[in-house]
Design a protein around this motif. Sequence first.
Motif, short mmCIF file in Angstrom:
data_model
loop_
_atom_site.label_atom_id
_atom_site.label_comp_id
_atom_site.label_asym_id
_atom_site.label_seq_id
_atom_site.Cartn_x
_atom_site.Cartn_y
_atom_site.Cartn_z
N VAL A 41 -51.40 -18.77 14.92
CA VAL A 41 -50.75 -17.69 14.17
C VAL A 41 -51.76 -16.62 13.76
O VAL A 41 -52.92 -16.91 13.51
CB VAL A 41 -50.06 -18.20 12.88
CG1 VAL A 41 -48.79 -18.94 13.19
CG2 VAL A 41 -51.00 -19.03 12.03
N MET A 67 -38.30 -20.38 11.14
CA MET A 67 -39.62 -20.54 11.76
C MET A 67 -40.13 -21.98 11.56
O MET A 67 -40.70 -22.58 12.49
CB MET A 67 -40.61 -19.53 11.17
CG MET A 67 -41.98 -19.62 11.77
SD MET A 67 -42.89 -18.07 11.60
CE MET A 67 -44.57 -18.69 11.78
N HIS A 95 -34.73 -14.84 15.78
CA HIS A 95 -35.41 -14.13 14.69
C HIS A 95 -35.21 -12.62 14.75
O HIS A 95 -35.18 -11.95 13.73
CB HIS A 95 -36.91 -14.44 14.72
CG HIS A 95 -37.28 -15.70 14.00
ND1 HIS A 95 -37.67 -16.84 14.66
CD2 HIS A 95 -37.31 -15.99 12.70
CE1 HIS A 95 -37.92 -17.78 13.77
NE2 HIS A 95 -37.71 -17.29 12.58
N LEU A 100 -47.38 -25.24 19.46
CA LEU A 100 -46.21 -24.38 19.62
C LEU A 100 -46.56 -22.93 19.32
O LEU A 100 -47.11 -22.63 18.27
CB LEU A 100 -45.12 -24.84 18.65
CG LEU A 100 -43.90 -23.92 18.73
CD1 LEU A 100 -42.84 -24.50 19.61
CD2 LEU A 100 -43.39 -23.58 17.37
N PHE A 114 -42.21 -20.17 23.12
CA PHE A 114 -40.81 -19.73 23.13
C PHE A 114 -40.68 -18.31 22.62
O PHE A 114 -41.50 -17.82 21.85
CB PHE A 114 -39.93 -20.68 22.31
CG PHE A 114 -40.07 -20.47 20.83
CD1 PHE A 114 -41.08 -21.06 20.12
CD2 PHE A 114 -39.16 -19.64 20.17
CE1 PHE A 114 -41.21 -20.83 18.76
CE2 PHE A 114 -39.29 -19.42 18.80
CZ PHE A 114 -40.31 -20.01 18.10
N GLY A 144 -44.82 -19.23 18.95
CA GLY A 144 -43.60 -18.41 18.88
C GLY A 144 -43.96 -16.98 19.19
O GLY A 144 -44.95 -16.47 18.69
N TYR A 184 -35.73 -16.43 7.05
CA TYR A 184 -36.63 -16.32 8.21
C TYR A 184 -37.67 -17.45 8.23
O TYR A 184 -37.88 -18.10 9.26
CB TYR A 184 -37.31 -14.94 8.18
CG TYR A 184 -38.14 -14.57 9.39
CD1 TYR A 184 -37.71 -13.61 10.30
CD2 TYR A 184 -39.39 -15.17 9.61
CE1 TYR A 184 -38.49 -13.26 11.39
CE2 TYR A 184 -40.17 -14.83 10.71
CZ TYR A 184 -39.71 -13.87 11.60
OH TYR A 184 -40.49 -13.54 12.68
N ASP A 190 -38.38 -24.08 14.07
CA ASP A 190 -38.99 -23.90 15.40
C ASP A 190 -40.17 -24.86 15.59
O ASP A 190 -40.35 -25.43 16.66
CB ASP A 190 -39.58 -22.49 15.54
CG ASP A 190 -38.52 -21.40 15.62
OD1 ASP A 190 -37.44 -21.66 16.16
OD2 ASP A 190 -38.80 -20.28 15.13
N ARG A 231 -42.72 -13.04 19.36
CA ARG A 231 -41.76 -12.01 18.97
C ARG A 231 -41.12 -11.42 20.20
O ARG A 231 -41.81 -11.18 21.19
CB ARG A 231 -42.49 -10.87 18.28
CG ARG A 231 -42.39 -10.92 16.79
CD ARG A 231 -43.28 -9.86 16.21
NE ARG A 231 -44.41 -10.54 15.58
CZ ARG A 231 -45.23 -9.97 14.72
NH1 ARG A 231 -45.08 -8.70 14.43
NH2 ARG A 231 -46.20 -10.65 14.17
N VAL A 280 -50.26 -24.62 15.52
CA VAL A 280 -49.54 -23.38 15.77
C VAL A 280 -50.54 -22.22 15.72
O VAL A 280 -51.16 -22.00 14.69
CB VAL A 280 -48.45 -23.14 14.70
CG1 VAL A 280 -47.62 -21.91 15.03
CG2 VAL A 280 -47.57 -24.36 14.55
N HIS A 297 -46.08 -18.15 6.38
CA HIS A 297 -44.96 -18.88 6.98
C HIS A 297 -45.36 -20.30 7.38
O HIS A 297 -44.58 -21.24 7.23
CB HIS A 297 -44.42 -18.13 8.20
CG HIS A 297 -43.74 -16.84 7.86
ND1 HIS A 297 -43.65 -15.78 8.73
CD2 HIS A 297 -43.11 -16.44 6.72
CE1 HIS A 297 -43.01 -14.79 8.16
NE2 HIS A 297 -42.67 -15.16 6.94
N ALA A 345 -38.75 -15.73 20.43
CA ALA A 345 -37.97 -15.87 19.20
C ALA A 345 -36.85 -14.82 19.13
O ALA A 345 -36.92 -13.88 18.34
CB ALA A 345 -38.89 -15.78 17.99
N1 TRP Z 1 -42.70 -15.03 13.05
C1 TRP Z 1 -43.49 -14.94 14.26
C2 TRP Z 1 -43.96 -13.50 14.45
O1 TRP Z 1 -43.38 -12.59 13.90
C3 TRP Z 1 -42.71 -15.38 15.46
C4 TRP Z 1 -42.28 -16.80 15.33
C5 TRP Z 1 -41.03 -17.26 15.16
C6 TRP Z 1 -43.14 -17.95 15.39
N2 TRP Z 1 -41.01 -18.61 15.10
C7 TRP Z 1 -42.29 -19.07 15.23
C8 TRP Z 1 -44.51 -18.11 15.53
C9 TRP Z 1 -42.83 -20.36 15.23
C10 TRP Z 1 -45.04 -19.41 15.55
C11 TRP Z 1 -44.19 -20.51 15.39
O2 TRP Z 1 -44.90 -13.28 15.18
#
Ligand code: TRP
Length: 329
Positions: free
Chosen positions: A144, A130, A43, A5, A38, A7, A126, A133, A9, A142, A151, A40
Amino acid sequence: MDTVLSGIRSTGNLHLGNYYGALRNFIRMQHENNCFFFIADYHSLTTHPDPKSLHANVKEVLCEYLAAGIDPEVATIYVQSDMKEVIELYLMLNMHAYMGELAKTTSFKEKARKQPENVNAGLLTYPTLMAADILIHNADKVPVGKDQEQHLEMTRKFARRFNNFYGVEFFKEPQAYNFGEELIKIPGLDGSGKMGKSEGNCVYLCDEPKVIEKKVMKALTDGGPTGPNAPKPDYIENLFTILKVVSTQDTYDYFDEKWNTCTIRYGDLKKQLAADIIKVTSPIRERYLAISQDEAFLHKVTTEGAEKARESATKTIRSVREIMGFKPF
Ligand code: TRP
């Protein structure tokens, strides 16, 4: 096959650093995994965005990812707010997330310092959103960046806590997706080590060729090498680093040789660099322009994406409700 997955921004304007840092790996990885991407947008509410720009921001990111090569036939791409199941899991996870641990999250403390007039509960929670998600698809991995590692660690903690509390082995503990060696760091054009939006030293994927030329021509240089085989100062090394990524090995070797023999002309190097950056970005920019005008395509991609994402989310929520003791009459 792993479920991965990502995420994203909902702030657009992807630059060369994003492209070589993550995006290209995403494009490769989508074929080897069950991928969810996806945007976000929930967020983004923590900073109270202007309602007039919220949709435009989402659209921009969506079009950029599609233009760069995320394939909706292969991966599932959706908008976070189109899959409301995530809110239910967010609520449930919040009941097992503690004030103290949320308040000491680095990102929370940073944001609270930056926007002292708007330290809202969404900001505090927040990390739970996350986690929701990620856990809603029971993702294995994930991707990141450094700033999101904490997170992800909290997500594992929430997953573990849920499993322990209810005596189940339901949530997996998601791991960071490691691109390893393939992760390329693109430096800035201003001599700094990193290309970044806030640094103001970016070449954007959707920059017009003329803009790219101008930016590259303005890159920091000096009076030339101080002698044969002299070490390159950082700002020159930076230009070579980018050249290595966007050009052929022959081109790179040619200019390297020119440097070593003190016959380099920065004007030529920059012209070549600009041309090769444009070669990489032009197709993306052109696809971006076409996609962003194709409302029917965007509608189809987001509806089908949301449908697939909701299918996976519904399964999770159904089990979670059962585990927690919700029962229909
Ligand atoms: N917090 C992440 C960012 O600022 C964006 C994000 C939101 C995200 N939900 C997530 C990333 C779930 C990975 C998985 O870049």
